[in-house]
Motif scaffolding. Structure first.
Motif, PDB file in Angstrom:
ATOM      1  N   GLN A  18      25.803   1.620  -1.464  1.00 35.85           N
ATOM      2  CA  GLN A  18      26.452   2.901  -1.749  1.00 35.85           C
ATOM      3  C   GLN A  18      27.711   2.694  -2.591  1.00 35.85           C
ATOM      4  N   VAL A  19      28.472   1.666  -2.274  1.00 34.87           N
ATOM      5  CA  VAL A  19      29.681   1.355  -3.045  1.00 34.87           C
ATOM      6  C   VAL A  19      29.309   1.029  -4.488  1.00 34.87           C
ATOM      7  N   ALA A  20      28.236   0.257  -4.679  1.00 34.60           N
ATOM      8  CA  ALA A  20      27.805  -0.094  -6.033  1.00 34.60           C
ATOM      9  C   ALA A  20      27.409   1.151  -6.824  1.00 34.60           C
ATOM     10  N   VAL A  21      26.641   2.035  -6.175  1.00 35.50           N
ATOM     11  CA  VAL A  21      26.212   3.274  -6.838  1.00 35.50           C
ATOM     12  C   VAL A  21      27.424   4.137  -7.192  1.00 35.50           C
ATOM     13  N   LEU A  22      28.337   4.285  -6.258  1.00 35.65           N
ATOM     14  CA  LEU A  22      29.530   5.106  -6.493  1.00 35.65           C
ATOM     15  C   LEU A  22      30.434   4.486  -7.550  1.00 35.65           C
ATOM     16  N   SER A  23      30.521   3.175  -7.571  1.00 35.35           N
ATOM     17  CA  SER A  23      31.333   2.499  -8.591  1.00 35.35           C
ATOM     18  C   SER A  23      30.764   2.742  -9.980  1.00 35.35           C
ATOM     19  N   GLN A  24      29.451   2.678 -10.077  1.00 37.03           N
ATOM     20  CA  GLN A  24      28.802   2.945 -11.362  1.00 37.03           C
ATOM     21  C   GLN A  24      29.032   4.393 -11.778  1.00 37.03           C
ATOM     22  N   ALA A  25      28.895   5.312 -10.835  1.00 44.09           N
ATOM     23  CA  ALA A  25      29.126   6.729 -11.134  1.00 44.09           C
ATOM     24  C   ALA A  25      30.566   6.960 -11.572  1.00 44.09           C
ATOM     25  N   LEU A  26      31.498   6.256 -10.962  1.00 39.73           N
ATOM     26  CA  LEU A  26      32.903   6.379 -11.340  1.00 39.73           C
ATOM     27  C   LEU A  26      33.120   5.899 -12.768  1.00 39.73           C
TER      28      LEU A  26
END
Length: 70
Positions: A18-26
């Motif tokens: 989830q952190v990886a996905v959110l980091s990419q979205a950021l």
């Protein structure tokens, strides 16, 4: 105890994903924001130029009106 460790490890793995996905979205959002800021700056510059041109045209129009009313 081993079941708890396995469950926690699974939760951590899910959280890491989830952190990886959110980091990419950021990062995508930051890129979009920068592009929007650049576009806003271009539009602001264009607006300033148009306002200057408008002032020149208004001045010319006023001079023309004054010369025709003499």
């Amino acid at each position: 105890m081993a079941d708890n460790i396995a469950a926690l490890a699974s939760q951590k793995a899910d959280a890491d994903k989830q952190v990886a996905v959110l980091s990419q979205a950021l990062e995508v959002t930051k890129t979009d924001l920068k592009a929007s800021q650049n576009r806003a700056e271009v539009l602001s510059d264009e607006n300033k130029l148009i306002l200057q041109e408008k002032a020149v045209i208004q001045g010319q129009f006023k001079q023309l009106q004054e010369s025709l009313s003499r």
